[in-house]
Design an enzyme around this catalytic site. Sequence first.
Site, PDB file in Angstrom:
ATOM      1  N   GLY A 271      49.485 -22.654  80.301  1.00  0.00           N
ATOM      2  CA  GLY A 271      48.521 -23.253  79.382  1.00  0.00           C
ATOM      3  C   GLY A 271      49.173 -23.929  78.203  1.00  0.00           C
ATOM      4  O   GLY A 271      50.342 -24.288  78.235  1.00  0.00           O
TER       5      GLY A 271
ATOM      6  N   LEU B 202      45.457 -24.404  87.160  1.00  0.00           N
ATOM      7  CA  LEU B 202      46.398 -24.855  86.139  1.00  0.00           C
ATOM      8  C   LEU B 202      47.691 -24.045  86.126  1.00  0.00           C
ATOM      9  O   LEU B 202      47.661 -22.821  86.030  1.00  0.00           O
ATOM     10  CB  LEU B 202      45.729 -24.769  84.752  1.00  0.00           C
ATOM     11  N   ASP B 203      48.824 -24.732  86.202  1.00  0.00           N
ATOM     12  CA  ASP B 203      50.155 -24.117  86.091  1.00  0.00           C
ATOM     13  C   ASP B 203      50.397 -23.028  87.130  1.00  0.00           C
ATOM     14  O   ASP B 203      51.212 -22.119  86.921  1.00  0.00           O
ATOM     15  CB  ASP B 203      50.384 -23.542  84.679  1.00  0.00           C
ATOM     16  N   ALA B 204      49.683 -23.108  88.250  1.00  0.00           N
ATOM     17  CA  ALA B 204      49.799 -22.047  89.246  1.00  0.00           C
ATOM     18  C   ALA B 204      50.284 -22.550  90.607  1.00  0.00           C
ATOM     19  O   ALA B 204      50.315 -21.805  91.578  1.00  0.00           O
ATOM     20  CB  ALA B 204      48.458 -21.336  89.410  1.00  0.00           C
TER      21      ALA B 204
END
Lengths: 289, 289, 289, 289
Positions: free
Chosen positions: A206, A232-234
Site C-alpha cells: 500500500g 494490490l501489491d499481491a
Amino acid sequence: MLNEKKDTAILLIHCPDKQGILATVTEFLNKNKGNIIYLDQHVDRQEKIFYMRVEWELENFAIPADKIGEYFDTLIGSPLQMNWKIYFSNEVPRMALFVSKMPHCLFDILARYTAGEWDVEIPMIISNHETLRPVAERFDIDFHYFPINKENKAEQEAAELKLLKENNIDFVVLARYMQILSEDFVKNYPNKVINIHHSFLPAFAGAKPYHAAHERGVKIIGATSHYVTSELDAGPIIEQDVTRCSHVDTIQKLIRKGRDLEKIVLSQAVYKHLQRKVLVYRNRTVVFN
Amino acid sequence: MLNEKKDTAILLIHCPDKQGILATVTEFLNKNKGNIIYLDQHVDRQEKIFYMRVEWELENFAIPADKIGEYFDTLIGSPLQMNWKIYFSNEVPRMALFVSKMPHCLFDILARYTAGEWDVEIPMIISNHETLRPVAERFDIDFHYFPINKENKAEQEAAELKLLKENNIDFVVLARYMQILSEDFVKNYPNKVINIHHSFLPAFAGAKPYHAAHERGVKIIGATSHYVTSELDAGPIIEQDVTRCSHVDTIQKLIRKGRDLEKIVLSQAVYKHLQRKVLVYRNRTVVFN
Amino acid sequence: MLNEKKDTAILLIHCPDKQGILATVTEFLNKNKGNIIYLDQHVDRQEKIFYMRVEWELENFAIPADKIGEYFDTLIGSPLQMNWKIYFSNEVPRMALFVSKMPHCLFDILARYTAGEWDVEIPMIISNHETLRPVAERFDIDFHYFPINKENKAEQEAAELKLLKENNIDFVVLARYMQILSEDFVKNYPNKVINIHHSFLPAFAGAKPYHAAHERGVKIIGATSHYVTSELDAGPIIEQDVTRCSHVDTIQKLIRKGRDLEKIVLSQAVYKHLQRKVLVYRNRTVVFN
Amino acid sequence: MLNEKKDTAILLIHCPDKQGILATVTEFLNKNKGNIIYLDQHVDRQEKIFYMRVEWELENFAIPADKIGEYFDTLIGSPLQMNWKIYFSNEVPRMALFVSKMPHCLFDILARYTAGEWDVEIPMIISNHETLRPVAERFDIDFHYFPINKENKAEQEAAELKLLKENNIDFVVLARYMQILSEDFVKNYPNKVINIHHSFLPAFAGAKPYHAAHERGVKIIGATSHYVTSELDAGPIIEQDVTRCSHVDTIQKLIRKGRDLEKIVLSQAVYKHLQRKVLVYRNRTVVFN
C-alpha cells in the site's frame, strides 16, 4: 544489442510432473537437429509440477519456425497436458512505460534501452502527469498524457488500452506509476504488467511504505518487482532486493536509498521477463537463471 | 573474555535535544579526568531527541564509581530532563535462556559463552519441554523444566519469575522459545526480553512464517531479533538479516536456511545488548556501532 | 537426521558436451524405473563441458545397487567419456576435523552434528594443540593431539594419514587449522580437504588477512571455503560470503565479525559437499542448488 | 535539489586525539549561536587520531561566513594541530566527468544530475573516444574529445588540466575511463579524483577483472570506488559492494551483472564526496553516515 545473437527459439513449459518429460522434450529437439544452447528445468515435488525452459538454435532445425508450435503441441504438448509458450529471439518485444512524477526508474530503463543493454522496443511512455515529458523528449520517445481522476478513470484506461493495442504493445512496465490500474485493465495483460513496489513485500504493502518502515524501526528496507494482479501489491514476485538502514536514516534518507533499490530491482525483473525466464504458477514465479 | 579489559563506566542517555548537551557531558567527564574511550551520539531532528552513549575509564576518574550516578543526575541529568542509565564494565550481566525444542540458537549462544566471546553469566536455561536438557548438561548449565498449558500458564510463569529474581537475572533471551509470554511476565523485564522471530518483520508475524513466505513466493527470507512487548512480534527491532531464496527452495529448505540466519541475528542482538549499545524510544531502537 | 529419507542413488557427471547426453541419462533411469527426485545440469558452453547431478530412488529400480556403477559405465559412461561418480544415500560419509586453537568453527560443526542437521559421522578431531580437547570431550569425540614443528612434520602427517585411513575417513575439514598441510598429505585426499580462509579470496591470501584488510581500508570483509590444493589458498572455491565494515572497525572487531562469517561459510561448504552437490573441473567448482 | 535547504557550514577535522576536542569544537559553535544539525566523530584509538564532521546553520551564527575559517584556525585549529577544511552549502561543487566507451556509469550520473538528486554542477565531459558524445548531447553537456596515445599523453593531459582549471573544476569522476592518469595529473587533484574499479579490490586489480574473477571461480563479484593515487587501483577506498555469482555465469554475464554494481557504487561514492562526508588519512577513508 551489445552481443551478436543467433536465431533461436525458446520454449517455456509447465505441466503435471511425470517420468520422462525432460527426455521427451530433449529428444524431440535433438532428433530434429536443434542445437540446445540453454536448458533449465525444475520440478516442484510438492505440487507435482514440472517447469522447463529450453532454447535452441533454429539454424539446421528440421521444423520450420512457423510450424514448431503446431508440431510440438501435437506430438508432445497436448499428450502431456502441457501449458507451453514459444518465443523467437528475432521477435523483439514491445514495451510501454507508465510513469508519474519520479524519474529514477524511467531514467534507468531508458539508459539501458539507449545503451542497447536490452533487446526491446519502447515505442511509448504513458503518464498521468506532464512532469516527465522532458525526459521522454530527451530520449526521443513518444509521451502520452492521460490525466486520471475518479470520474474519467474508466474512459482514460480504455483510451490507453486502445493506444497499447494499436501499437502492438506486448507488456507494460509501471516505473513508479502512482495510480492503481483497474482490474479490467490488468485482465488485458495477464502476467504482463510489471510493477515496482518500494518495500520488501509483503511488508508495507500500500501507500507510503518508507514512512511505515521508519515508523516500525526496521533495520533493512527493500523493493519488490511483481506482476500486477487484481489484488494490490499481491501479484507474483519476480525480484526483490534489500539494503541496510539504521536509526540515523530519516524518512528522506530511506526514500533516497530506496530509489537505487527500486530502479535496479525493476530493471532486473524486466530483464528476466525479456529473456523469457519467468514462469507463473499459482501466484508464484519460477525465475530461471 | 578474550581480551583484557579496563574498568569502565558506560552512560546511556536520551533526552529532549537542545544546544550544548554533548559539550556539557563531555566536559563533565574531561574535567573529572575520565578518559573517554567511546563516544557516539545521535540526534533525531524530527522528534527532537538526543541520544548518547559514552564510555570512559574509571582509573583516575575523580568521582568514586558508586557516586557517579548521583553526581551526574544532580549536575546534568535532572536539569536536562535526561533519561539515563549507567553501567560498569566490571558488572557482568546475568542472562536466562528460554528454549523449546529447536537447538540451533541455544548451541550458538552456549558456544559463544563457553568460548568466552561474551562478557555474560548464563546461570540457567528454562524450557517448556525436556528435549534440550541434554544440551544444557553438555554445557553444565542448570536446566529447569516448566511445562506450560492453558490451565497452568499463570502459575508456571510466576514460578519462572521467582526463579529469575532469586538468581538476579538481568535479562532473558528467547532462543526459539515457542510459547507466548504473558503481558504480566514481560512487564517484569521491560526491554529486557530478547526474541528471535523467523521472518523479516513486519512480514509474516505470527506462526509458521516459512510456510507463509513459501506460499507468497518471496525471493528473500529473513530473521528479526526484537525486544518483547505486549503485542506479538511488534516490539522494538534490534537486528535483522536476510538471505536469498528461489523457486527451488521447499519449505524444508527455507527452514534449514533460516536456522543460520536466526542464530546469527539473535546472537548479534544479544551482543549489542550486552555491550549496552541499544537504546529504546517509542518502540524503535538506536543501536550504536 | 531431522527428516526421514528414502534410499537413493546420486550420480555426479562431467564430460565433453554433445547432443543428447541429458536425454540418454534420463532415459536410462526412466527405463529402469528409477524415480528421479532431483536433476540439475549445467553446460559450460565456452569449455564445452557437460555437468550433471541426478538423484533417484532405489526402490523399484531394476538394477541392483551394487551393479549400477558397472552398468552405467558400460552403457553410458565409457562411450560418452564421462568422468562420473556414484553415491548412495545410505552410505554416511566419515569426516575428520582438524583444528588448532580457535573454537568457533568447531563448535558450529559439532552443534550441527549433534543436532542431526547433517548426515555424517565425525569419529575424530585432530589438532596441533591441546587447547580444544575440552570441546571434543564435551561432544564425546576422540581428540588426537599431533604437535607439529619443522622437524617432525613429515612424520606427524604420516601418523595422521595412518589414523585417517584406519578409520575410513572420507574427507577432512580444516576448521581454522593453522598449519599448512604438505602436498603429499593433500594428494591423499584430492578435492576432499575443505578449508576456511578468513578473507574474500583471492584478496588477502596467506597470513593475517584481517590485519591486511584493515590496513587496506576495505569496506567489506569476507570468508572463503575451498578445497585444498598444493598451492596455498588457491584451490577451487566452494562458498564465499561477506559482511560490511567501516572505519569504526578495529582489527579486533573485524576478527569478531569475521568469526560468524567463517563458521557459516565453512558449514555451508561442508553441507554442499555432504549433499554431493559439488563438482570440480579445472580448479573451479560447479555447486548445484 | 529535491529538498529545500538552509545555508550551512560544514567543518571536516582530523588531528591528534586528546581530551576535550569535541567539547571545545561544540562549545565554539554553541557560544556563537550555531545551531548544529549534524555531528559525527570518530576516534581511531590505535592511531590516536580524532576525526569529526560538524554542520551548523549560518543563520544567527555570530561570525560572518567569510571569517569563520580564520577565527576557527586561530582559536582552535592551530592550537590543536588540526587538519581542517570548511565548506558552505551554498557553494555548489563543480565536477568533470571522464569517460571512454561504456555508458552505464555516465547515464547513471547524468540521470541523477538531471533529476536533481545531487547538489553539483557538471559543466563538462572529457573523453578519449567519441563514442559517448551523443549521450552528452542528449543531456546538453559539453563534450571534449582528447584522444590519447603514448606520444601525446603528456600534452593532452596538460590540455585537459588547463580546461579543468579554466572551468573551476573542483573534482573529477572517472566513470569507466579506460586510461591511466599520470602521476602529474593526479597531483593536481589530491583525493579529488574518484574512480570506479570493476572488482572487489584488492582482488583483481588491473585489467580485465571479470575475466580474472571467472578464471578464479569466485562466488561473489564486486566493485570498488576509490580516490585515485599514483599507485594503480591502490588509493583510499570510499565504497564497495558485491553481488553473488555462480558457475552458470559466463564472463559476459559477470560483465552484465557488474555494470549495475559499478554504477551504483560509483554514484554512492560521489554522493558521499559531495556531502563532504569523506575524510582521508594514511590511504584509508573515514566515511561518515
